[in-house]
Enzyme design. Sequence first.
Site, PDB file in Angstrom:
ATOM      1  CG  HIS A   1      11.429  -1.721 -23.876  1.00 55.52           C
ATOM      2  ND1 HIS A   1      12.338  -1.979 -22.889  1.00 55.52           N
ATOM      3  CD2 HIS A   1      10.290  -1.320 -23.250  1.00 55.52           C
ATOM      4  CE1 HIS A   1      11.791  -1.752 -21.709  1.00 55.52           C
ATOM      5  NE2 HIS A   1      10.549  -1.345 -21.898  1.00 55.52           N
TER       6      HIS A   1
ATOM      7  CG  HIS B   1      -2.203  -0.763   0.944  1.00 54.04           C
ATOM      8  ND1 HIS B   1      -3.158  -0.313   0.057  1.00 54.04           N
ATOM      9  CD2 HIS B   1      -2.646  -1.942   1.423  1.00 54.04           C
ATOM     10  CE1 HIS B   1      -4.161  -1.182   0.015  1.00 54.04           C
ATOM     11  NE2 HIS B   1      -3.872  -2.178   0.825  1.00 54.04           N
TER      12      HIS B   1
ATOM     13  CE1 TYR C   1      -8.682   5.224 -14.376  1.00 57.01           C
ATOM     14  CE2 TYR C   1      -7.420   6.329 -12.658  1.00 57.01           C
ATOM     15  CZ  TYR C   1      -7.900   5.179 -13.226  1.00 57.01           C
ATOM     16  OH  TYR C   1      -7.635   3.957 -12.640  1.00 57.01           O
TER      17      TYR C   1
ATOM     18  CG  ASP D   1      -2.714   1.375   3.980  1.00 60.40           C
ATOM     19  OD1 ASP D   1      -2.718   2.464   3.374  1.00 60.40           O
ATOM     20  OD2 ASP D   1      -1.732   0.974   4.634  1.00 60.40           O
TER      21      ASP D   1
ATOM     22  CD  GLU E   1      -0.640   3.995  11.948  1.00 63.39           C
ATOM     23  OE1 GLU E   1      -0.711   2.930  11.310  1.00 63.39           O
ATOM     24  OE2 GLU E   1      -0.248   4.053  13.138  1.00 63.39           O
TER      25      GLU E   1
END
Length: 451
Positions: A283, A136, A339, A141, A415
């Site tokens: 490549h 994550h 998006y 998370d 946190e």
Amino acid sequence: MKKQILLASSLALSGLLSQAALGQANTLNARMDKTAESLEKKVITWRREIHQHPELGNREFQTAAKIAAHLQSLGMEVKTGVGKTGVVGLLKGGKEGPVVALRADMDGLPVTERNDLAFKSDVRTEYNGQQTGVMHACGHDSHVAMLMGVAEVLSSVKSDLRGTVKFIFQPAEEGAPEGEEGGAELMVKEGVLDNPKVDAIFGLHINSQTEVGTIKYRSGATMAAVDQYSIKIKGRQAHGAAPWSSVDPIVTSAQVVMGLQTIVSRNVILTDNAAVVTVGALHSGIRQNIIPEEANMIGTIRTFSPEAQKLVHRRINEIATNIAESAGAKADVKIDIMYPVTYNDPKLTEQMLPSLQTVAGKSNIIITPAQTGAEDFSFFQQKVPGFFFFLGGMPKGKKAEDVGSHHTPDFQIDEGGFVLGMKSLCHLTTDYMEFANKGIAVKQLTVSTGN
């Protein structure tokens, strides 16, 4: 408490809330804030469990099961398997009112974690033919854990909610595996914003380089539309000792790469729009003395308006095709639209800003420049008014350049910002319901976001 009174008082002075509603808003906010604070350790535990067991897009089986079990324990109506592995919970308040959606994304990334944490991810997998760790590395998370906490907070005041809350736990924000559909686009296609129809949607993204306690936002175009391209240059193979016998796709590709750099510097009106054209990989060849027949490059495009998007697409085609032709080669250009622009409805943003100022303090709410990162939250915003903001996750006193950035092995989150994240989503939800029940909810703006 003073901040709660400040917001409610300002609304009352504007004639938006009655004195009775003023008292109810203060009481409800105080109860929600107290519950959010009491859930901090629980939310941190959830986050660490999810961090230790990350799953890639459309494969979030354990994460989805944990979420569904929690929502069911709160007595919600729960749907699973939405958009592959998504989970949707419906919380019906005790009173009639609008439907507010809250969204969190669930997927991890193919990144091998380098942090020394007790809950470090040791998950390994194969991705695009290569062995890699799973991590994550973008904070999803944290988003899941906070929204699980918000679900518990709002469930605790269910009888006082003046509307319905739809909790959307979304898979594959980082993109579905090749050959699969996924993410917000698929959830919208499957009707996640209907039955009942959503009136407004809110979401947040934690940021490792924004200090804990602060929130950043922007009205209008906030994050870029993202497209990807591939260019195949086909030449003529020859011995490396006889280059005059070849049509060299490597030299041609080098010229194309340099030509692409002029799109942003010479074609896009930068005073109106930012844009990015990046070559991510090139490549070609297999041996030092063979000029190969073919070269392949891939890259990403970021734009903030339909006009800039069309311009960049056109110029990529023109530059690659014409440079290849001038060298006697051929260019095959493919552009995939991904998006749209993450667009914060200006009226909704203005209306809900006092809610964030109340929770975090006015000095901690910061207008941010447009971000060239992209978010598929934009697909929800194409259908209903939406507001997406950034939550601080960097330890106080740290500098942004000294901490691990997103999508890297060293990415970490403080946190200590989780309670503010929970309170923010709770206040946005109940304040929006208050506005809507007073007949001043935002109507959907007709906005073109590029797709």
